[in-house]
Structure formats: C-alpha cells, structure tokens
Scaffold this active site. Structure first.
Site, PDB file in Angstrom:
ATOM      1  N   SER A 147      37.250 -35.435  79.212  1.00 13.67           N
ATOM      2  CA  SER A 147      37.303 -36.156  80.579  1.00 13.67           C
ATOM      3  C   SER A 147      38.584 -34.703  80.982  1.00 13.67           C
ATOM      4  CB  SER A 147      37.724 -37.291  81.216  1.00 13.67           C
ATOM      5  OG  SER A 147      38.483 -37.716  82.377  1.00 13.67           O
ATOM      6  N   TYR A 160      43.832 -43.835  78.831  1.00  9.48           N
ATOM      7  CA  TYR A 160      42.297 -43.132  78.898  1.00  9.48           C
ATOM      8  C   TYR A 160      42.367 -41.243  78.179  1.00  9.48           C
ATOM      9  CZ  TYR A 160      38.159 -41.283  80.768  1.00  9.48           C
ATOM     10  OH  TYR A 160      37.082 -40.797  81.278  1.00  9.48           O
TER      11      TYR A 160
END
Ligand code: NDP
Length: 249
Positions: A147, A160
């Site tokens: 990501s 995350y």
C-alpha cells in the site's frame, strides 16, 4: 514489463483474499488468462460466486475456505499443493485488513496484533509454505499486495502502515535471495480502489470516484507473466510504473 495479457494456460495460481475486492478480480483475470486458481478466503459465498464466474469463463478453480490466522492451515495448503501438483507457478498474497484509523497510543493491543497476524505473519507463513513450490516452477511469480501507506505513513494509519512496510521488506528480502533463479518476487501498491476496505478507511468518500477493482486487477496481472524479468520492485498502479529500490550488491 509489458501490458500485453499473459498466456497462463496450464499454470497454477494461488490467490489469498479471493472472496471480494482486488483479490476476487485478480483471481478472475488469472483464470481468464488460463490459470487454474486456488482461491483462499473465509467467506464461502464469495468464493462460490468467484467459482461460478470462473466456470462461466471456461476456467477452473479450487476453493480453500481458510482463516489466515490459522498458521497450520497455511502450512497444509503448501502440503496439499505439493501432493497434487508438485509445484506452484503464481502466488498472490493479497488478503489484508485495515484494523483501525486511530492515534497510535489509542490502538488496542488485540487490534494491533490481529493486523500484524493477518497482514504480516500470514504472508511470511505463506511464503514459507510455497517457496519450494514456486522454485519448482520454470517461472515462479510472487505478487504481494502492499500500500502507499507503507511510505506515506500518514497520521492515524500506524498499524496498517507498519504492516505494509513489513510486507514490502519481506518481499524485497525474498527477491534478493532468489534473484539468480527464475522466481520473480514483486510488491504492488494498488492505489485507492473501490472496495470494502477503502470504504472502511474513508467512509465519507464517494466510491464512484475510485477505480473499480477489476481495473486494478488488470493492471496487476502482467506481474504473473512467465515473461516478467523484474524482481524486488514495487509496482505502483496509480503511476503505472515500478518504483525501483537499490538491490544489495
Ligand atoms: P477487501 O476488504 O475488499 O478484501 C480483503 C480480502 O482479504 C477479502 O477477500 C477477505 O476475505 C480477505 N481476508 C481478510 N482477512 C482475512 C483472514 N483473516 N483470513 C482470510 N482472508 C482474509 O480489501 P481490498 O480488496 O481493498 O484489499 C486487497 C489488498 O490490497 C489488501 O492487502 C489491502 O491492504 C491492499 N490495498 C487496498 C487498497 C484499497 O484502496 N482498496 C489500497 C492499498 C492497498 P474474507 O473476509 O472472506 O476472509
């Protein structure tokens, strides 16, 4: 890397998180290109829907309902592939979770640990289970979903972001270990995509402004090509190019 759709006839592909979102459409793309897809996720309904779509395309899938926090279950997948096929051509470590958007100091321990277990530990465990099978392929391909958060490390995205930075580090180390073999290992930043995870992260956003996961999956598909030469890189889907990191000498 070429944008041409690869011919994956006779190849075997494992996709985690294949019940919805990016993983679902990537599994479909792989099957449409000719691969037999081993589809892993917890939601049986989503896997069955994928199976129906793949059959309608004339393709084949094997469904594996599994919670990726079950590490012994991941090991069993490796054993089962070894027994039935003796090799694996394509691995897509796509399953992931967001956890919470929250100041780091407010994140509950159980939430942080779950994000690390699902996003990082299960990815490592899967690498360990399939590494010999990918090496047994004439053109093993590993694709790990990262990501942009791994690099932007924005406020409140701590767990995350840390998990995706860890995934990229695993991918790059593995790529360096295997750079003199046919195996190619790359990460992907898919960019903001119209999925359940994105809606959880950005509840106020209009999903229609984001690319559909089928578009993103089509952009990732060339990483599965037997003709791919790149390894240890990050494919940045929004930029449409690889991000290059210096490989150790
Ligand atoms: P979704 O939430 O739409 O799908 C996540 C997938 O992971 C589902 O198939 C889910 O299946 C599976 N999964 C989650 N937890 C587990 C578990 N414990 N065991 C087994 N499977 C699990 O996410 P996206 O499609 O958006 O994301 C796919 C990947 O792309 C992720 O790694 C994400 O971090 C990354 N990404 C996504 C972006 C976006 O904007 N969407 C942006 C950047 C990166 P099930 O619930 O059935 O088990």
């Amino acid at each position: 890397m070429t944008d041409r759709k690869p011919d994956l006839k006779g190849r075997l592909a494992l996709v985690t998180g294949a019940s919805r979102g990016i993983g679902y459409f990537l599994a479909k793309e792989l099957a449409a290109a000719g691969a037999h897809v081993i589809a892993v996720a917890r939601t049986v309904g989503g896997l069955e829907e994928l199976d129906d779509e793949i059959k309608a395309l004339g393709g084949e899938a094997t469904l594996v309902p599994l919670d990726l926090t079950d590490m012994a279950g991941i090991d069993r997948i490796g054993g089962a592939i070894h027994e039935r096929w003796g090799k694996l051509d394509i691995m897509v470590a796509n399953a992931g979770m967001l956890g919470v958007i929250s100041p780091i100091g407010h994140v509950e321990a159980k939430v942080f640990e779950k994000v690390m277990t699902v996003n990082v530990t299960s990815t490592w465990r899967l690498i360990r289970a399939v590494d010999p099978l990918l090496r047994a392929s004439d053109a093993g391909r590993a694709i790990l979903l990262s990501s942009g958060a791994a690099h932007s490390a924005r406020a409140f995205w701590g767990p995350y972001a840390a998990s995706k930075a860890a995934v990229e580090a695993l991918a790059r180390s593995w790529a360096d270990e295997t750079k003199n073999m046919p195996l190619r290992v790359n990460s992907v930043n898919p960019g903001a995509t119209r999925t359940a995870m994105r809606a959880l992260a950005m509840p106020g956003e209009d999903p229609e402004t984001l690319p559909h996961p089928s578009e993103v999956a089509a952009a990732i598909l060339p990483l599965a090509s037997p003709e791919l030469t790149e390894t240890g890189l990050i494919l940045d889907v929004p930029k449409g190019c690889f991000t290059r990191y210096q490989m150790p000498a």
